[in-house]
Enzyme design. Sequence first.
Site, PDB file in Angstrom:
ATOM      1  N   LYS A   1      59.226 -15.253  36.535  1.00 54.46           N
ATOM      2  CA  LYS A   1      60.418 -14.686  37.168  1.00 54.46           C
ATOM      3  C   LYS A   1      61.470 -15.759  37.432  1.00 54.46           C
ATOM      4  O   LYS A   1      62.505 -15.480  38.052  1.00 54.46           O
ATOM      5  CB  LYS A   1      60.038 -13.996  38.492  1.00 54.46           C
ATOM      6  CG  LYS A   1      59.191 -12.748  38.288  1.00 54.46           C
ATOM      7  CD  LYS A   1      59.994 -11.654  37.606  1.00 54.46           C
ATOM      8  CE  LYS A   1      59.162 -10.425  37.307  1.00 54.46           C
ATOM      9  NZ  LYS A   1      59.839  -9.476  36.425  1.00 54.46           N
TER      10      LYS A   1
ATOM     11  N   GLY B   1      52.906 -15.107  46.729  1.00 55.12           N
ATOM     12  CA  GLY B   1      53.732 -16.301  46.530  1.00 55.12           C
ATOM     13  C   GLY B   1      55.162 -16.033  46.095  1.00 55.12           C
ATOM     14  O   GLY B   1      55.843 -16.964  45.644  1.00 55.12           O
TER      15      GLY B   1
ATOM     16  N   GLY C   1      43.391 -27.976  41.189  1.00 57.60           N
ATOM     17  CA  GLY C   1      44.165 -28.282  39.982  1.00 57.60           C
ATOM     18  C   GLY C   1      45.587 -28.693  40.343  1.00 57.60           C
ATOM     19  O   GLY C   1      45.856 -29.128  41.469  1.00 57.60           O
ATOM     20  N   GLY C   2      46.496 -28.535  39.381  1.00 57.83           N
ATOM     21  CA  GLY C   2      47.880 -28.961  39.580  1.00 57.83           C
ATOM     22  C   GLY C   2      48.557 -28.251  40.732  1.00 57.83           C
ATOM     23  O   GLY C   2      49.305 -28.866  41.501  1.00 57.83           O
TER      24      GLY C   2
ATOM     25  N   ASN D   1      36.482 -25.973  45.894  1.00 57.69           N
ATOM     26  CA  ASN D   1      36.664 -25.815  44.451  1.00 57.69           C
ATOM     27  C   ASN D   1      35.327 -25.523  43.786  1.00 57.69           C
ATOM     28  O   ASN D   1      34.272 -25.969  44.235  1.00 57.69           O
ATOM     29  CB  ASN D   1      37.291 -27.081  43.842  1.00 57.69           C
ATOM     30  CG  ASN D   1      37.968 -26.781  42.513  1.00 57.69           C
ATOM     31  OD1 ASN D   1      38.642 -25.767  42.386  1.00 57.69           O
ATOM     32  ND2 ASN D   1      37.785 -27.646  41.534  1.00 57.69           N
ATOM     33  N   ARG D   2      35.411 -24.738  42.684  1.00 62.25           N
ATOM     34  CA  ARG D   2      34.229 -24.399  41.890  1.00 62.25           C
ATOM     35  C   ARG D   2      33.563 -25.684  41.392  1.00 62.25           C
ATOM     36  O   ARG D   2      32.350 -25.805  41.324  1.00 62.25           O
ATOM     37  CB  ARG D   2      34.729 -23.556  40.714  1.00 62.25           C
ATOM     38  CG  ARG D   2      33.735 -22.817  39.932  1.00 62.25           C
ATOM     39  CD  ARG D   2      34.441 -21.939  38.941  1.00 62.25           C
ATOM     40  NE  ARG D   2      35.438 -22.643  38.133  1.00 62.25           N
ATOM     41  CZ  ARG D   2      36.142 -22.078  37.153  1.00 62.25           C
ATOM     42  NH1 ARG D   2      35.970 -20.813  36.871  1.00 62.25           N
ATOM     43  NH2 ARG D   2      37.028 -22.779  36.465  1.00 62.25           N
TER      44      ARG D   2
ATOM     45  N   LYS E   1      51.659 -29.055  34.498  1.00 63.14           N
ATOM     46  CA  LYS E   1      52.217 -29.864  35.590  1.00 63.14           C
ATOM     47  C   LYS E   1      51.707 -31.310  35.602  1.00 63.14           C
ATOM     48  O   LYS E   1      52.421 -32.215  36.020  1.00 63.14           O
ATOM     49  CB  LYS E   1      51.963 -29.186  36.935  1.00 63.14           C
ATOM     50  CG  LYS E   1      52.805 -27.922  37.092  1.00 63.14           C
ATOM     51  CD  LYS E   1      52.605 -27.227  38.419  1.00 63.14           C
ATOM     52  CE  LYS E   1      53.364 -25.901  38.396  1.00 63.14           C
ATOM     53  NZ  LYS E   1      53.274 -25.171  39.657  1.00 63.14           N
TER      54      LYS E   1
HETATM   55  P1  ATR Z   1      46.947 -25.137  38.005  1.00 62.50           P
HETATM   56  O1  ATR Z   1      47.954 -26.108  37.500  1.00 62.50           O
HETATM   57  O2  ATR Z   1      47.443 -23.714  38.059  1.00 62.50           O
HETATM   58  O3  ATR Z   1      46.318 -25.543  39.288  1.00 62.50           O
HETATM   59  P2  ATR Z   1      44.590 -26.042  36.650  1.00 62.50           P
HETATM   60  O4  ATR Z   1      44.989 -27.479  36.872  1.00 62.50           O
HETATM   61  O5  ATR Z   1      44.012 -25.638  35.342  1.00 62.50           O
HETATM   62  O6  ATR Z   1      45.818 -25.071  36.870  1.00 62.50           O
HETATM   63  O7  ATR Z   1      43.566 -25.666  37.838  1.00 62.50           O
HETATM   64  C1  ATR Z   1      43.027 -24.390  37.947  1.00 62.50           C
HETATM   65  C2  ATR Z   1      42.274 -24.270  39.281  1.00 62.50           C
HETATM   66  O8  ATR Z   1      41.795 -22.914  39.394  1.00 62.50           O
HETATM   67  C3  ATR Z   1      41.044 -25.148  39.374  1.00 62.50           C
HETATM   68  O9  ATR Z   1      40.833 -25.482  40.731  1.00 62.50           O
HETATM   69  C4  ATR Z   1      39.929 -24.209  38.869  1.00 62.50           C
HETATM   70  O10 ATR Z   1      38.622 -24.543  39.316  1.00 62.50           O
HETATM   71  P3  ATR Z   1      37.757 -25.678  38.507  1.00 62.50           P
HETATM   72  O11 ATR Z   1      38.390 -26.977  38.843  1.00 62.50           O
HETATM   73  O12 ATR Z   1      36.390 -25.517  39.044  1.00 62.50           O
HETATM   74  O13 ATR Z   1      37.891 -25.296  37.052  1.00 62.50           O
HETATM   75  C5  ATR Z   1      40.366 -22.924  39.508  1.00 62.50           C
HETATM   76  N1  ATR Z   1      39.824 -21.722  38.851  1.00 62.50           N
HETATM   77  C6  ATR Z   1      40.214 -21.166  37.687  1.00 62.50           C
HETATM   78  N2  ATR Z   1      39.507 -20.039  37.419  1.00 62.50           N
HETATM   79  C7  ATR Z   1      38.632 -19.883  38.461  1.00 62.50           C
HETATM   80  C8  ATR Z   1      37.626 -18.908  38.798  1.00 62.50           C
HETATM   81  N3  ATR Z   1      37.374 -17.870  38.009  1.00 62.50           N
HETATM   82  N4  ATR Z   1      36.952 -19.081  39.952  1.00 62.50           N
HETATM   83  C9  ATR Z   1      37.208 -20.133  40.770  1.00 62.50           C
HETATM   84  N5  ATR Z   1      38.141 -21.074  40.521  1.00 62.50           N
HETATM   85  C10 ATR Z   1      38.846 -20.953  39.377  1.00 62.50           C
END
Ligand code: ATR
EC number: 1.1.1.25
Length: 276
Positions: free
Chosen positions: A15, A238, A129-130, A151-152, A65
């Site tokens: 958007k 958001g 993540g970012g 975090n996972r 990012k």
């Molecule tokens: P962004 O820039 O949007 O943060 P990213 O750097 O790829 O994208 O990070 C994605 C985040 O979403 C990470 O914290 C990821 O967890 P992992 O570090 O364990 O991969 C989290 N994430 C993505 N899919 C997920 C899911 N199904 N359940 C829990 N966490 C998830």
Amino acid sequence: MDTYAVIGNPVAHSKSPFIHARFAQQTGRIIHYTALLAPLDRFEQTVLDFRKTGGKGMNITVPFKFEAFTLASRLTDRASAARAVNTFRFEETGEILGDNTDGVGLICDIEVNLNFPLAGKRILLMGAGGAASGVILPLLQQQPDLLAIANRTPDKAVSLQRQFASYSNITTGHYHDFAGQHFDLIINATSASLHNELPPVPADLFRNAFAYDMLYSSRLTPFLELARVQGAGYLADGAGMLVEQAAESFLLWHGIRPETQTVIRQLRDNLRHPTS
Ligand code: ATR
């Protein structure tokens, strides 16, 4: 005419073009702002090609990012702290200035628009993540009692904690490590909703908490739906953050910060009726 773009993959849903068109109208600027899809392995080339055709600035979204942080030749203090960049300004000198406006956008939305002061609060940030990395320092600067990062893959949360080692009020862990604890504010900074998934949140975590999803949607995101079912006290997506971070990018490019309340309302209308 000056051209700007949001770059991402995927990006069609963004958007940002809608928001920047409203800002331009409001401030009387004539700009062209588009959405640019970059192949996953051609971020840098796509940015440089855009600059070559006269582009003046960019917003950067998922998943670029961190790469944007590396590509910038100069960084603002908040981008250095975040180690992630969501805004480029292409300078006359050939430099690429990297900034990060996500953090200030989030804080402004929560504290000003939603009237929820963060000082003394217990905050749980989901994701490492970012998106998460960009908001940690601004959250810490509001002096919460605690900032927990779940975090996972817990190691990634631990490395974020090391990055902000001068703050003693950070804890990290897997989602289940926070079972039974109370948080005032729970923020979703994972990309799980993009894949229609959910972080593995323990039962009752949301009870009476303020649940904030950094993503936005025309209806409740899966994260907010879960929070509602678990008895969260307040829900927010958001959309406000998106408009506030965009206003900060606009300020960096044009030297003026647009009014945001009207644009947040217009964005919500547009999400409900996409042709408006
Ligand atoms: P962004 O820039 O949007 O943060 P990213 O750097 O790829 O994208 O990070 C994605 C985040 O979403 C990470 O914290 C990821 O967890 P992992 O570090 O364990 O991969 C989290 N994430 C993505 N899919 C997920 C899911 N199904 N359940 C829990 N966490 C998830």
